[in-house]
Design a protein around this motif. Structure first.
Motif, mmCIF file in Angstrom:
data_model
loop_
_atom_site.group_PDB
_atom_site.id
_atom_site.type_symbol
_atom_site.label_atom_id
_atom_site.label_comp_id
_atom_site.label_asym_id
_atom_site.label_seq_id
_atom_site.Cartn_x
_atom_site.Cartn_y
_atom_site.Cartn_z
ATOM 1 N N GLU A 38 0.804 -1.209 0.000
ATOM 2 C CA GLU A 38 0.000 0.000 0.000
ATOM 3 C C GLU A 38 0.845 1.271 0.000
ATOM 4 N N LYS A 179 -9.804 6.727 -0.869
ATOM 5 C CA LYS A 179 -8.485 6.291 -0.400
ATOM 6 C C LYS A 179 -7.761 7.296 0.486
ATOM 7 N N MET B 1 -9.157 -1.287 0.250
ATOM 8 C CA MET B 1 -10.558 -1.377 -0.097
ATOM 9 C C MET B 1 -11.347 -1.825 1.107
ATOM 10 N N ASN B 2 -12.603 -1.589 1.076
ATOM 11 C CA ASN B 2 -13.480 -1.757 2.207
ATOM 12 C C ASN B 2 -13.361 -3.104 2.878
ATOM 13 N N ALA B 6 -16.743 -8.567 5.316
ATOM 14 C CA ALA B 6 -16.061 -9.808 5.683
ATOM 15 C C ALA B 6 -14.794 -10.017 4.867
ATOM 16 N N VAL B 7 -13.694 -9.927 5.522
ATOM 17 C CA VAL B 7 -12.429 -10.249 4.881
ATOM 18 C C VAL B 7 -11.926 -11.510 5.530
ATOM 19 N N PRO B 8 -11.820 -12.540 4.760
ATOM 20 C CA PRO B 8 -11.637 -13.854 5.356
ATOM 21 C C PRO B 8 -10.209 -14.194 5.759
ATOM 22 N N GLU B 9 -9.232 -13.405 5.324
ATOM 23 C CA GLU B 9 -7.869 -13.852 5.549
ATOM 24 C C GLU B 9 -7.479 -13.670 7.000
ATOM 25 N N ALA B 10 -7.776 -14.669 7.784
ATOM 26 C CA ALA B 10 -7.592 -14.538 9.223
ATOM 27 C C ALA B 10 -6.142 -14.294 9.578
ATOM 28 N N GLY B 11 -5.260 -15.038 8.955
ATOM 29 C CA GLY B 11 -3.862 -14.949 9.322
ATOM 30 C C GLY B 11 -3.271 -13.580 9.036
ATOM 31 N N ALA B 12 -3.752 -12.959 7.995
ATOM 32 C CA ALA B 12 -3.164 -11.687 7.607
ATOM 33 C C ALA B 12 -4.064 -10.526 7.989
ATOM 34 N N LYS B 15 -2.766 -7.021 9.287
ATOM 35 C CA LYS B 15 -2.132 -6.198 8.266
ATOM 36 C C LYS B 15 -3.145 -5.718 7.243
ATOM 37 N N ALA B 16 -4.001 -6.641 6.824
ATOM 38 C CA ALA B 16 -4.903 -6.332 5.728
ATOM 39 C C ALA B 16 -5.893 -5.238 6.095
ATOM 40 N N VAL B 18 -5.623 -2.737 8.160
ATOM 41 C CA VAL B 18 -5.137 -1.413 8.540
ATOM 42 C C VAL B 18 -5.419 -0.399 7.453
ATOM 43 N N GLY B 19 -5.299 -0.825 6.205
ATOM 44 C CA GLY B 19 -5.426 0.139 5.117
ATOM 45 C C GLY B 19 -6.835 0.291 4.596
ATOM 46 N N SER B 20 -7.836 -0.016 5.374
ATOM 47 C CA SER B 20 -9.191 0.073 4.868
ATOM 48 C C SER B 20 -9.614 1.524 4.714
ATOM 49 N N SER B 21 -10.582 1.751 3.828
ATOM 50 C CA SER B 21 -11.039 3.123 3.658
ATOM 51 C C SER B 21 -12.194 3.397 4.608
#
Lengths: 404, 167
Positions: A38, A179, B1-2, B6-12, B15-16, B18-21
């Protein structure tokens, strides 16, 4: 612009029917480079936001100058503003090519994100990428093609470029709105990738780092700029070999946009019976032969021709001031003056002189350039020269002034 | 992105997400302005068909993005993978050289193919563009080779030549 997880997925992956579709580039870990992050997308996005903003504003300005609505009046002074804005338009557009490609590469995994759509807002956000990405690619490609006169399409370049710019800038606004927050966060946060066996090449990096990646993009921008900007910035013209123009190459030592042959004026311009007419809203209609024009008092002015294609040259012109000609005809300048070429047809056969340009003492019907009669390709017998106007509005082979 | 959805990647996940809008005021205000501009563009293209040739415009507008996403980007990614497999030392210099020379070649491609220009206008593309491009590529690759030699020498001393240095 969610960063792709850099550490390989070890936890449980979601189960269920939808996940069976998750194949190919959609699958977890399909993109292995640790540069799809990012932070890089954010930095490139900000730079592109600036270059696209400059391109949009300078392009809009150029559009307004060439197609002025009633409320818009472009002054004739300072004489060199358009040269700068249009030079910037083309140079920032060209510089955006590697920036855009780099940005799209960094965020490419998001094209294949899973699930493709997460909510209505997310769907709108993704939909806005169609005008943003489509428009960006379209604008850069069509712009570069047009400055080398390559038209592999059927639409009119200026019109299509103009409308595509609105689509792209609209997509950009939606994108920035979506964004802004996460971009700010990703710039503040210094995310460190933990070293570990799961990250190939991380322990002893041999490929580009993030900083190195940005450096490579900057080098590409620099190289491409040096290769092209010489058409506008004279000291660099020797280096800018792939630039479409060299400001020193052409008849009488400078380039031409449209030749007399292309404009089909060779016979008309060389006609010994040539007359310049000043007509319409005038007290006395004038019809002056070339001899008659030469007999009038002449004035000298050093003014640039800034082409919409981004190149420009400054030359010393000598000719009859338009204001003097119009005064002799007893014309009222408030409505402006339409300057018409001998060209039988074409989008640029006439131009509208705003009152401020018509009144400017340096606005000339030029007979000479650098002390010599104009070459046919530069507009013989007379061409319009006016400060601070695009080259396409400095009409060549002038045959008629119509006072509006 | 939003990733609020539900974002399924539990392990990540940490990190994933943090950058949400955030769908705050900026999202809706800029979104409305942006869609208005997009609508204006669509209106403009449709209502000026004599100049815009809407069908032809649409083909080029969508075609550019599709060619990038489905052809250009995959090719670049494959080149990247091949580089990673084949070049184990001093790769960074080669990557930079490829980025710079690909940019110059891409820009020069229409000129080299001879598709641009006007036959009767000698002032357009007046120089030897092929020679100019070759000279530029020679400079770029010359610099890359010098850099690679230097890096390979230093690798022996286990210096991370292209890695991130601390701020």
């Amino acid at each position: 612009m969610r960063p792709r997880p850099v550490v390989r997925q070890t936890g449980p992956v979601v189960t269920g029917r939808s996940n069976r579709l998750r194949r190919g580039p959609f699958r977890e870990g399909a993109f292995t480079s640790d540069l799809h992050v990012e932070r890089l997308g954010a930095i490139l996005g900000i730079v592109l936001g600036v270059t696209f903003g400059v391109c949009f504003l300078t392009g809009l300005l150029s559009h307004l100058i060439q197609h002025p609505p009633g409320w818009f009046h472009w002054p004739s002074r300072p004489a060199g503003v358009y040269r700068v804005t249009q030079g910037l338009h083309v140079a920032t557009g060209i510089a955006s090519i590697p920036l855009l490609l780099a940005k799209l590469w960094v965020v490419y995994p998001h094209l294949w994100r899973w699930p493709p759509i997460a909510s209505v807002a997310h769907a709108l956000e993704r939909l806005s990428l169609v005008p943003l990405v489509g428009g960006s690619v379209f604008l850069l490609f069509s712009g570069v093609a047009s400055i080398i006169r390559w038209y592999p399409w059927s639409f009119s370049f200026p019109q299509a470029h103009y409308w595509a710019a609105w689509a792209a800038i609209g997509g950009l606004l939606v994108h920035v709105g979506a964004k802004a927050a996460s971009t700010g966060q990703s710039l503040v946060r210094r995310e460190r990738v933990p070293p570990g066996p799961g990250v190939p090449g991380r322990e002893e990096r041999v490929g580009l780092s993030r900083r190195g990646f940005l450096g490579a993009v900057a080098a590409a921008v620099g190289a491409l700029t040096v290769a092209t900007v010489g058409q506008a910035v004279r000291p660099l013209s020797g280096l800018s070999v792939p630039a479409p123009r060299d400001p020193d190459i052409g008849p009488q030592g400078f380039p031409i946009n449209r030749t007399a042959h292309e404009a089909k004026v060779e016979l008309l311009a060389a006609d010994p019976e040539y007359l310049l007419r000043v007509e319409a809203r005038v007290a006395i209609a004038l019809a002056l032969s070339l001899e008659g024009l030469r007999a009038m008092s002449r004035r000298e002015a050093t003014l640039p021709i800034p082409c919409v294609d981004g190149w420009n040259v400054s030359k010393t012109w000598r000719g009859v001031p338009v204001a003097e000609l119009l005064a002799r005809a007893g014309a009222d300048l408030r409505g402006g003056v339409l300057v018409q070429s001998l060209e039988p047809k074409g989008a640029f056969r006439e131009s509208m002189l705003d009152p401020s340009h018509a009144e400017d003492p340096d606005t000339l019907l030029a007979l000479e350039v650098e002390g010599r009669p104009l070459a046919l390709d530069h507009g013989f017998p007379v061409r319009l020269i006016t400060p601070n106007a695009p080259g396409v509005m400095q009409t060549k082979w002038v045959g008629r002034l119509e006072v509006m | 992105m939003n990733s609020g959805a539900a974002v399924p990647e539990a392990g990540a996940r940490s990190k994933a997400s943090v950058g949400s809008s955030h769908h705050g005021v900026a999202f809706w205000v800029l979104g409305a302005l942006g869609w208005a501009a997009i609508g204006f563009a669509v209106w403009g293209v449709v209502t000026h068909p004599g100049g815009t040739h809407p069908a032809n415009f649409g083909v080029w507008f969508l075609g550019g993005a599709l060619v990038h996403d489905l052809v250009v980007a995959p090719v670049v990614l494959l080149v990247g993978v091949a580089l990673r497999r084949k070049v184990t030392r001093g790769r960074a210099a080669i990557q930079v050289a490829i980025v710079v020379s690909a940019t110059l070649c891409l820009y020069s491609l229409p000129v080299l193919l001879g598709v641009g220009g006007l036959r009767d206008n000698q002032t357009l593309l007046p120089r030897n563009e092929t020679a100019g491009l070759l000279a530029a590529l020679a400079v770029v690759w010359g610099a890359a080779i010098v850099a690679m030699v230097l890096v390979r020498r230093r690798v022996g001393r286990r210096v991370d030549a292209a890695g991130e240095s601390p701020p």
